[in-house]
Design an enzyme around this catalytic site. Structure first.
Site, short mmCIF file in Angstrom:
data_model
loop_
_atom_site.label_atom_id
_atom_site.label_comp_id
_atom_site.label_asym_id
_atom_site.label_seq_id
_atom_site.Cartn_x
_atom_site.Cartn_y
_atom_site.Cartn_z
N ASN A 187 41.27 -10.58 -58.51
CA ASN A 187 39.93 -10.35 -58.00
C ASN A 187 39.02 -11.56 -58.24
OD1 ASN A 187 38.03 -8.09 -56.90
ND2 ASN A 187 36.88 -8.98 -58.60
N ASP A 188 38.69 -11.81 -59.48
CA ASP A 188 37.70 -12.84 -59.79
C ASP A 188 38.20 -14.25 -59.50
OD1 ASP A 188 35.94 -10.80 -60.82
OD2 ASP A 188 37.27 -10.73 -62.56
#
Length: 463
Positions: A389-390
């Site tokens: 995700n990040d």
């Protein structure tokens, strides 16, 4: 055993530790590094047993039996996905051992006030202070990674001021002991305050920063071990502790650089609190999420020329690394060029993705570090993001208001198509929404990563 011979064998141990670190710098040689380090530790234990300074062999053997049994069972039973927790736990045990040795040495060296020399008292204080912080902090890190407590930052009013005052009080107690106030209650107060500080020190750090925290606590344990070496007049402990302290500090700085954040920001920024981010705003502005079936994604992959797989913590949680390798093998049999893009802070500890993929026997040349992988994305047909995700969030490049702005990321949005395997649209562990999911190039394949990969394997086989 004579002192000269034991020192010579200790020197051999020190050399093996240095070689082990050298081999551990690459996944291709990591197994050899572990073996070399284990041989060196075995030599150190044998030499220690042969020295005349050993007081009670049976007590040492009992401790070795308990610790060795626990370590052997843990190494065999703990899954690779839980390795970050085990690293945090074992690291904390090392710090706790250093603190306990400092307590024992204080009682041995200072049977009455005035008997404790300044150099010994300084090392006892450092060992107690740093070891206790490492132990307590590592236990909190373990609890966060094991989800025994929530991974989001836990903050409260005047937190930084309170932590600063508590640490200053611990330092003041240490200074008093070094100055000659050899009171037992002072050392107990130092140990208790340092343990409490270790807990408060890690609580406000979010789960997304755990790789950096684990590296830093590892460095703390090394420094505590080195101080213990001075207490016990043991050269192996001094050198090995400093090796761990130096390497852990260097890794901490490198991890911070990989996120384009200072260590102070990691430790005191309370990064990772849930917030409404740009992706949520984009959704209200008309951004849409496109989902796809496993059959559609299988067709994209099977008829692509180049596929880059981007693993993240979601792959680790689902234990899908072996299935990912199977999917990659099927695609390669169809003539697809497959590689893996590895972000330095993907997962929950340094090198987490490398360890998982090595367990699945993924060829090391296929693992591309971020600087090597990013130039390949414009020539990539499909970027397959599995539970990350990040580290693929484009806000890090373009949104100056994002907490991760300036953090180097994997530029998966440069690929022709991005396929994201994710359970839901919930933000990642850092609590930051990702506008990549609303990109017109992106399609989402929702579900457990392992189940999704297995469906892709079956569908690719049927084509």
């Amino acid at each position: 055993m004579g002192r000269n011979l034991s020192n010579l064998l200790y020197l051999v141990t020190i050399v093996t530790f240095i070689l082990a670190l050298r081999f551990l710098s690459s996944p291709a040689h990591a197994r050899r590094g572990n073996q070399v380090g284990a041989v060196g530790m075995l030599i150190a234990i044998a030499v220690t047993f042969a020295r005349n300074s050993v007081v009670s062999y049976w007590e040492i053997l009992v401790g070795m039996a308990i610790g060795g049994t626990f370590g052997a069972v843990a190494a065999r039973k703990v899954k690779m996905t839980a390795m970050p927790q085990m690293v945090a736990l074992f690291n904390g045990v090392g710090g706790g051992a250093a603190a306990l040795i400092s307590l024992a040495e204080f009682h041995r060296e200072a049977p009455a006030p005035g008997h404790l020399h300044g150099d010994i008292s300084a090392t006892i204080v450092l060992s107690a202070l740093i070891g206790s912080i490492s132990f307590a902090g590592s236990m909190v890190a373990f609890a966060k990674l094991q989800e025994l407590i929530r991974g989001r930052p836990i903050t409260y009013p005047l937190q930084k001021l309170g932590n600063g005052l508590l640490f200053a009080a611990c330092v003041a107690a240490g200074v008093a002991i070094v100055a000659g106030t050899e009171r037992q209650w002072l050392l107990w107060a130092l140990l208790g305050g340092a343990l409490f500080f270790g807990v408060l020190f890690v609580l406000p750090i979010g789960g997304a920063d755990m790789p950096v925290v684990i590296s830093l606590l590892n460095a703390f344990t090394g420094l505590a071990a080195a101080a213990t070496g001075f207490e016990l007049e043991n050269n192996v402990l001094i050198v090995s502790g400093m090796l761990v302290g130096a390497s852990g500090t260097l890794l901490t700085l490198m991890m911070g650089r990989a996120m384009n954040r200072s260590i102070a920001n990691v430790l005191f920024g309370a990064f990772g609190q849930v917030q409404a981010g740009p992706a949520a705003a984009a959704a209200t502005d008309g951004g849409t999420v496109r989902s796809a079936s496993a059959e559609d994604v299988a067709v994209m992959l099977a008829y692509a020329h180049k596929v880059v797989i981007v693993p993240g913590y979601g792959m680790a949680v689902a234990q899908a690394q072996h299935d990912v390798r199977q999917l990659a093998d099927l695609l390669e049999d169809k003539g697809v060029d497959v590689s893996y893009a590895i972000h330095p802070v993907a997962g929950r500890m340094p090198g987490h993705m490398n360890v998982l993929l090595a367990e699945a026997n993924v060829p090391y040349p296929q693992l591309k570090e971020m600087d090597e992988a990013n130039p390949e994305f414009p020539r990539t047909d499909v970027a397959l993001v599995i539970g990350a995700n990040d580290v693929v969030n484009p806000d890090a490049r373009s949104n100056t208001g994002s907490p991760i702005y300036g953090m180097p990321i994997l530029n998966v949005d440069d690929a022709q198509t991005v396929v994201v395997l994710k359970r839901s649209m919930n933000p990642g562990f850092a609590g930051i929404d990702n506008p990549l999911f609303l990109n017109p190039k992106t399609v989402m394949l929702f579900g457990d990563a392992k189940e999704s990969i297995l469906r892709l394997v079956q569908d690719v086989k049927s084509l």
